[in-house]
Design a protein around this motif. Structure first.
Motif, mmCIF file in Angstrom:
data_model
loop_
_atom_site.group_PDB
_atom_site.id
_atom_site.type_symbol
_atom_site.label_atom_id
_atom_site.label_comp_id
_atom_site.label_asym_id
_atom_site.label_seq_id
_atom_site.Cartn_x
_atom_site.Cartn_y
_atom_site.Cartn_z
ATOM 1 N N ILE A 1 0.821 -1.202 0.000
ATOM 2 C CA ILE A 1 0.000 0.000 0.000
ATOM 3 C C ILE A 1 0.862 1.262 0.000
ATOM 4 O O ILE A 1 1.816 1.375 0.769
ATOM 5 N N PHE A 2 0.502 2.187 -0.890
ATOM 6 C CA PHE A 2 1.262 3.426 -1.077
ATOM 7 C C PHE A 2 0.308 4.613 -1.031
ATOM 8 O O PHE A 2 -0.802 4.557 -1.547
ATOM 9 N N PHE A 3 0.763 5.703 -0.413
ATOM 10 C CA PHE A 3 -0.044 6.904 -0.271
ATOM 11 C C PHE A 3 0.546 8.032 -1.116
ATOM 12 O O PHE A 3 1.754 8.293 -1.050
ATOM 13 N N GLY A 4 -0.309 8.712 -1.897
ATOM 14 C CA GLY A 4 0.171 9.798 -2.734
ATOM 15 C C GLY A 4 -0.996 10.566 -3.331
ATOM 16 O O GLY A 4 -2.080 10.614 -2.743
ATOM 17 N N PHE B 1 -3.153 1.968 -4.044
ATOM 18 C CA PHE B 1 -2.695 3.352 -4.070
ATOM 19 C C PHE B 1 -3.786 4.210 -3.441
ATOM 20 O O PHE B 1 -4.899 4.291 -3.944
ATOM 21 N N VAL B 2 -3.482 4.829 -2.298
ATOM 22 C CA VAL B 2 -4.453 5.654 -1.577
ATOM 23 C C VAL B 2 -4.118 7.129 -1.791
ATOM 24 O O VAL B 2 -2.995 7.561 -1.526
ATOM 25 N N VAL C 1 6.525 2.724 0.731
ATOM 26 C CA VAL C 1 5.450 1.786 0.442
ATOM 27 C C VAL C 1 5.364 0.829 1.627
ATOM 28 O O VAL C 1 6.382 0.268 2.056
ATOM 29 N N PHE C 2 4.159 0.632 2.166
ATOM 30 C CA PHE C 2 3.984 -0.216 3.344
ATOM 31 C C PHE C 2 3.631 -1.648 2.935
ATOM 32 O O PHE C 2 2.826 -1.865 2.018
ATOM 33 N N THR D 1 8.733 -2.108 4.790
ATOM 34 C CA THR D 1 8.497 -1.086 3.772
ATOM 35 C C THR D 1 9.370 -1.321 2.549
ATOM 36 O O THR D 1 10.374 -2.044 2.608
ATOM 37 N N LEU D 2 8.975 -0.683 1.458
ATOM 38 C CA LEU D 2 9.846 -0.490 0.306
ATOM 39 C C LEU D 2 10.212 0.987 0.347
ATOM 40 O O LEU D 2 9.324 1.851 0.316
ATOM 41 N N ALA D 3 11.483 1.292 0.442
ATOM 42 C CA ALA D 3 11.913 2.686 0.535
ATOM 43 C C ALA D 3 12.005 3.304 -0.850
ATOM 44 O O ALA D 3 12.315 2.623 -1.839
#
Length: 202
Positions: A71-74, A107-108, A170-171, A182-184
């Motif tokens: 899950i990724f926030f953007g 993607f949130v 990215v969590f 995470t993915l950094a």
């Protein structure tokens, strides 16, 4: 009477013991604000949320259970971090092959004002179709960002608009919704691929 050397040695041992104790408290998240982490040893990231998918349907954390989630926030107006990250995720999904189907990719948006479901759908059409877009109201986004410990802040631009500074990581969550890592941003793709394979149990 103890010698000066003995006293210094005792003081050093006490200092090391205190430092180790502090490290354990930090590593296990056993502060007053992290009761769940102190009980399980798992970082208190993730939790209940209610958002809207690109099809207009309500999505909650329960809809993601059963498979690990990436899950990724953007936001869709993001000039660099978001498109770069989503392109990288698309490449990783392709590299995973059939293993990618064992994972949720989400993607949130943190831009409640501009990122409507249709906007999200159009934006994500440029990336792998398995990346699911979610958006929501200002309150709903605040709730999910708080649950995932995500920073985001609107920043005015010279043209009278705004951009958004936000967490770039990215969590990685397991099938029960528990944080695993995470993915950094800018991390070696080979390392990221290895992390996703491990998350998928491959």
């Amino acid at each position: 009477m103890p010698s000066r050397r003995t006293a210094l040695l005792a003081a050093a041992i006490l200092a090391i013991a205190a430092a180790l104790g502090a490290y354990v408290l930090i590593a296990t998240g056993s502060g007053r604000n992290s009761p769940a982490a102190s009980a399980t040893g798992i970082a208190a990231i993730g939790g209940p949320f209610t958002l809207t998918g690109t099809d207009g349907r309500t999505v909650t954390e329960a809809d993601l259970r059963g498979k690990p989630t990436v899950i990724f926030f953007g936001f869709t107006f993001c000039p660099d971090v978001c498109p770069t990250t989503l392109a990288e995720l698309s490449g990783l999904i392709e590299a995973l092959g059939d293993t990618a189907d064992r994972l949720n990719f989400v993607f949130v948006s943190v831009d409640w004002e501009r990122d409507r479901p249709a906007t999200m759908a159009s934006y994500l059409s440029a990336f792998d179709p398995r990346i699911r877009g979610l958006t929501g109201t200002q309150t709903e986004i605040a709730q999910v960002a708080k649950a995932y410990r995500v920073f985001y802040e609107r920043v005015p631009t010279d043209n009278g608009g705004y951009t958004i500074d936000h967490t770039a990581s990215v969590f990685l969550m397991d099938a029960e919704g528990r944080f695993t890592g995470t993915l950094a941003y800018g991390e070696d793709p080979a390392v990221m691929l290895q992390k996703l394979r491990r998350l998928a149990g491959a």
